[in-house]
Design an enzyme around this catalytic site. Structure first.
Site, PDB file in Angstrom:
ATOM      1  N   GLU A   1      10.424 -15.091 -18.340  1.00  0.00           N
ATOM      2  CA  GLU A   1      10.127 -13.673 -18.152  1.00  0.00           C
ATOM      3  C   GLU A   1       9.063 -13.219 -19.169  1.00  0.00           C
ATOM      4  O   GLU A   1       8.143 -12.484 -18.833  1.00  0.00           O
ATOM      5  CB  GLU A   1      11.438 -12.866 -18.289  1.00  0.00           C
TER       6      GLU A   1
ATOM      7  N   HIS B   1       8.215 -34.204 -23.070  1.00  0.00           N
ATOM      8  CA  HIS B   1       7.979 -34.896 -21.790  1.00  0.00           C
ATOM      9  C   HIS B   1       6.636 -34.501 -21.181  1.00  0.00           C
ATOM     10  O   HIS B   1       6.398 -34.741 -20.011  1.00  0.00           O
ATOM     11  CB  HIS B   1       9.123 -34.602 -20.816  1.00  0.00           C
TER      12      HIS B   1
ATOM     13  N   ARG C   1       1.789   1.101  -6.032  1.00  0.00           N
ATOM     14  CA  ARG C   1       1.939   0.253  -4.844  1.00  0.00           C
ATOM     15  C   ARG C   1       0.623  -0.432  -4.465  1.00  0.00           C
ATOM     16  O   ARG C   1       0.599  -1.266  -3.563  1.00  0.00           O
ATOM     17  CB  ARG C   1       2.403   1.098  -3.655  1.00  0.00           C
TER      18      ARG C   1
ATOM     19  N   GLU D   1       0.824 -11.380 -16.684  1.00  0.00           N
ATOM     20  CA  GLU D   1       0.462 -10.366 -15.683  1.00  0.00           C
ATOM     21  C   GLU D   1      -0.275  -9.166 -16.271  1.00  0.00           C
ATOM     22  O   GLU D   1      -1.072  -8.558 -15.578  1.00  0.00           O
ATOM     23  CB  GLU D   1       1.667  -9.941 -14.832  1.00  0.00           C
TER      24      GLU D   1
ATOM     25  N   LYS E   1       3.297  -2.928  -7.306  1.00  0.00           N
ATOM     26  CA  LYS E   1       4.676  -2.823  -7.758  1.00  0.00           C
ATOM     27  C   LYS E   1       5.671  -3.316  -6.716  1.00  0.00           C
ATOM     28  O   LYS E   1       6.551  -4.110  -7.004  1.00  0.00           O
ATOM     29  CB  LYS E   1       4.951  -1.367  -8.116  1.00  0.00           C
TER      30      LYS E   1
ATOM     31  N   LYS F   1       5.452 -11.688 -18.277  1.00  0.00           N
ATOM     32  CA  LYS F   1       4.969 -10.389 -18.766  1.00  0.00           C
ATOM     33  C   LYS F   1       3.586 -10.548 -19.380  1.00  0.00           C
ATOM     34  O   LYS F   1       2.689  -9.775 -19.103  1.00  0.00           O
ATOM     35  CB  LYS F   1       5.905  -9.812 -19.846  1.00  0.00           C
TER      36      LYS F   1
ATOM     37  N   TRP G   1      -3.528  -2.058  -1.406  1.00  0.00           N
ATOM     38  CA  TRP G   1      -3.418  -3.347  -2.102  1.00  0.00           C
ATOM     39  C   TRP G   1      -3.815  -4.374  -1.064  1.00  0.00           C
ATOM     40  O   TRP G   1      -3.113  -4.576  -0.069  1.00  0.00           O
ATOM     41  CB  TRP G   1      -1.992  -3.575  -2.573  1.00  0.00           C
TER      42      TRP G   1
ATOM     43  N   ASN H   1       0.748   0.554   6.154  1.00  0.00           N
ATOM     44  CA  ASN H   1       1.268  -0.309   5.102  1.00  0.00           C
ATOM     45  C   ASN H   1       2.025  -1.436   5.777  1.00  0.00           C
ATOM     46  O   ASN H   1       2.854  -1.177   6.650  1.00  0.00           O
ATOM     47  CB  ASN H   1       2.201   0.487   4.187  1.00  0.00           C
ATOM     48  N   GLY H   2       1.740  -2.682   5.390  1.00  0.00           N
ATOM     49  CA  GLY H   2       2.442  -3.819   5.987  1.00  0.00           C
ATOM     50  C   GLY H   2       1.450  -4.863   6.429  1.00  0.00           C
ATOM     51  O   GLY H   2       0.298  -4.875   5.983  1.00  0.00           O
TER      52      GLY H   2
ATOM     53  N   CYS I   1       0.873  -1.164   0.000  1.00  0.00           N
ATOM     54  CA  CYS I   1       0.000   0.000   0.000  1.00  0.00           C
ATOM     55  C   CYS I   1       0.913   1.216   0.000  1.00  0.00           C
ATOM     56  O   CYS I   1       2.104   1.113   0.248  1.00  0.00           O
ATOM     57  CB  CYS I   1      -0.858   0.018   1.248  1.00  0.00           C
TER      58      CYS I   1
END
Ligand code: F6R
Length: 607
Positions: free
Chosen positions: A481, A504, A27, A488, A602, A485, A74, A98-99, A2
């Site tokens: 990666e 396989h 955030r 997300e 983020k 991308k 968030w 925040n936390g 947050c």
């Protein structure tokens, strides 16, 4: 995750706080809220959704105040809703947090027994009630904060105001970033300097256990023992254009196109004529590197992918074994530390809770030294590591990491070369690499010109539900990666495999509905990769291949896009670019909110 902000000023702070929230929306952005001290009440406004909705309501209501706190959320505990949005109230107290408060259930039980009623499902609400409870006995917000944080386990950056305190904001920090912004006739607090970029360039970074009181005229920090303490003022100039989109439609697009410059900034001042310079990771680092026998990388997400590429470089260039771990897993497997192991964390933000916790765990173990590759010089990770290389990519705002990743790779290459130099290994290769690194920004620029070709394949991917990404060797982490991308920001399910693994299991997925994206650079694995791609063709699969001239494979269904010529060892950096562009345009076509994709944030400052 947050974002929190607070202000004590001689001017109205409502607008300033909302502007700060906008800059911290990366955030978290599922709800937002503000609390403003007014004559004899606290104006509290909370909205579900993005900060702009809070802003609209503020414009309508026009509350006036010179002291306030605000929050963009968030969700961790409790779904995104108006009730769960901050600031939380308890009688005359309002707080933002925040936390994560790990012992909140235990505290909640005690507070309920003491007569407090909970309005939200959050862990944060216990802080408001605890502060209220301690204010009853102490009669002072600062003293109440000192008492309240003694009861909290977990990570927190808190800002609080009280009706009886019209001039003062009180803040506290533990394992979650928090700083004071020093202004003229006004002072601020925030979880990120970006939030205050238009208000000041002087910052005081709080440490774990710190509590501070902030008024418009002054601020005072107190340490864990409640003793007044002086913390350094750091000047940071955050260019305003670094936090605006400029001519681009999205931050992600801007950040993709900033990569030639960002990589040039990472290597700037680190290379001599024929070799990497000494001590570029800090004074004494070259000496430490001469004792290295192994490397342990720890990181999350995109930064972890950088570490996985780095492993190939360290084994090839510095000839030392390398381990790579998820930061969230590393310390829970009771790792065995071999003598002479360098512990390396990689992080854009330098505040990722799992990575930071891994570093703190490693500090208790027998590592040779700790080093971080980080983009934020003032971050906790940078401050707590013995050696650091700043990637100098500039602020990255888009939630999907782009320039941070390619600059991390450039930083890892510098590290591999520095260690090789200290260990007297591979001088000829280093000389070649110095020239290739210098040329790298130009090759990235060339690669960015593929954008139109990439656009032509976008419609064939944007309407699908799944995608498969294939690569081999050091290109496997690059396709991981690329898949990350795509998923997300476009919400298309994407999986990455080493191409040799296809037969396989995942080959069963191949049909005309699953685009297969593959990287086929020119290297010793080219022939093997081409054979793997033939397996896809034989099953009627559609291939989108990015490859070198000689690695060309004849494609009937799909497209082959030829990449610019580039150095074999640095090719992972170059081959990242088209996958970023592809994900970006697919997401644009699907109309997602790609700078702020759903459910993500983020800087992940919770475990
Ligand atoms: C994905 C992404 C994340 C971050 C991860 C670690 O695009 O950005 O996977 O890489 O959350 O963040 P940092 O690098 O700040 O430690």
């Amino acid at each position: 995750m947050c974002g929190i902000i607070g202000a004590a000023s001689s001017r109205n702070v409502g607008k300033l706080l909302v502007q700060g929230l906008h800059k911290m929306e990366y955030r978290g952005y599922d709800s937002a809220g503000i609390a403003l001290h007014q004559k004899d009440n606290i104006f509290n406004l909370r909205t579900l959704g993005k900060v702009s909705l809070l802003e609209d309501e503020m414009i309508e209501q026009r509350p006036k105040s010179k002291l306030g706190i605000a929050h963009t959320r968030w969700a961790t505990h409790g779904k995104p809703s108006k009730k769960n949005a901050h600031p939380h109230e308890s009688g005359e107290v309002n707080i933002v947090h925040n936390g994560i408060i790990e012992n909140y259930l235990e505290l909640k039980e005690k507070l309920v027994q003491a007569g407090y009623t909970f309005e939200s499902e959050t862990d944060s609400e216990v802080i408001a009630h605890l502060l209220h409870q301690h204010f009853q006995s102490k009669g002072d917000l600062l003293a109440a904060m000192h008492e309240a944080i003694k009861e909290l386990d977990g990570a927190f950056a808190i800002a609080a105001i009280h009706i009886k305190d019209k001039n003062r904001l009180v803040v506290a920090r533990n394992k979650s970033p928090l700083l004071i912004g020093v202004g003229l006739e006004e002072n601020f607090a925030a979880s990120d300097p970006l939030a205050l970029s238009q208000l000041t360039n002087e910052f005081v970074f709080l440490e774990d256990g710190d509590v501070a009181e902030i008024t418009k005229e002054s601020y005072q920090v107190f340490d864990r023992k409640n003793s007044p303490i002086s913390r350094d003022v750091t000047e940071i100039d955050i260019a305003v254009n670094a936090v605006t989109k400029g001519e681009y439609s999205h931050f992600m697009e801007k950040e993709i196109y900033e990569q030639p410059n960002a990589v040039a900034n990472t290597i700037d001042g680190k290379l001599g004529d024929d070799d990497v310079l000494d001590n570029i990771f800090g004074l004494g680092s070259s000496e430490v590197f001469s004792k290295i026998k192994r490397i342990q990388f720890v990181a999350c997400g995109t930064s972890l992918h950088a570490g996985k590429v780095g492993r190939f470089w360290f084994e090839q260039i510095a000839k030392i074994p390398c381990y790579v771990d998820f930061a969230s897993e590393y310390r829970y497997r009771d790792p065995l530390v071999e003598e002479g192991t360098l512990f390396v964390t990689i992080s854009q933000s330098g505040e990722t809770a799992d990575t930071l916790a891994a570093l703190r765990y490693a500090q208790e173990k027998d590592y040779l030294s700790t080093l971080s590759i980080c983009n934020v010089p003032t971050s906790s990770l940078a401050r707590e590591s013995e050696h650091v290389l700043f990637t100098n990519a500039g602020p990255e705002i888009g939630v999907a990491s782009t320039k941070a990743f390619t600059t991390q790779l450039a930083g890892l290459m510098l590290l591999a070369m520095s260690i090789a130099k200290s260990l007297n290994k591979d001088k000829q290769n280093r000389k070649k690499l110095v020239h290739e690194l210098r040329n790298l920004p130009k090759v990235i620029e060339e690669t960015l010109k593929l954008s139109n070709e990439i656009l032509s394949i976008v419609p064939n991917i944007a309407d699908k539900h799944n995608a498969l990404f294939l690569g081999r060797g050091m290109f496997f982490p690059i396709v991981q990666e690329g898949a990350l991308k795509l998923k997300e920001i476009s919400y298309i399910h994407a999986e990455a495999y080493p191409a040799g693994e296809l037969k396989h299991g995942p080959l069963a997925l191949v049909d005309d509905q699953i685009p297969v994206v593959a990287l086929s650079p020119e290297n010793t694995l080219t022939e093997k990769l081409v054979s793997n791609l033939e397996e896809v063709k034989a099953r009627g699969g559609t291939l989108y291949v990015f490859g070198g001239e000689k690695a060309k494979i004849k494609i009937e269904r799909g497209e082959y896009i030829q990449m610019p010529e580039c150095s074999e060892l640095l090719a992972p950096i170059i081959y990242t670019i088209p996958l970023q562009i592809l994900a970006y345009h697919v997401a644009c076509q699907r109309g997602t909110d790609l700078d702020q994709p759903r459910n993500l944030a983020k800087s992940v400052t919770v475990e």
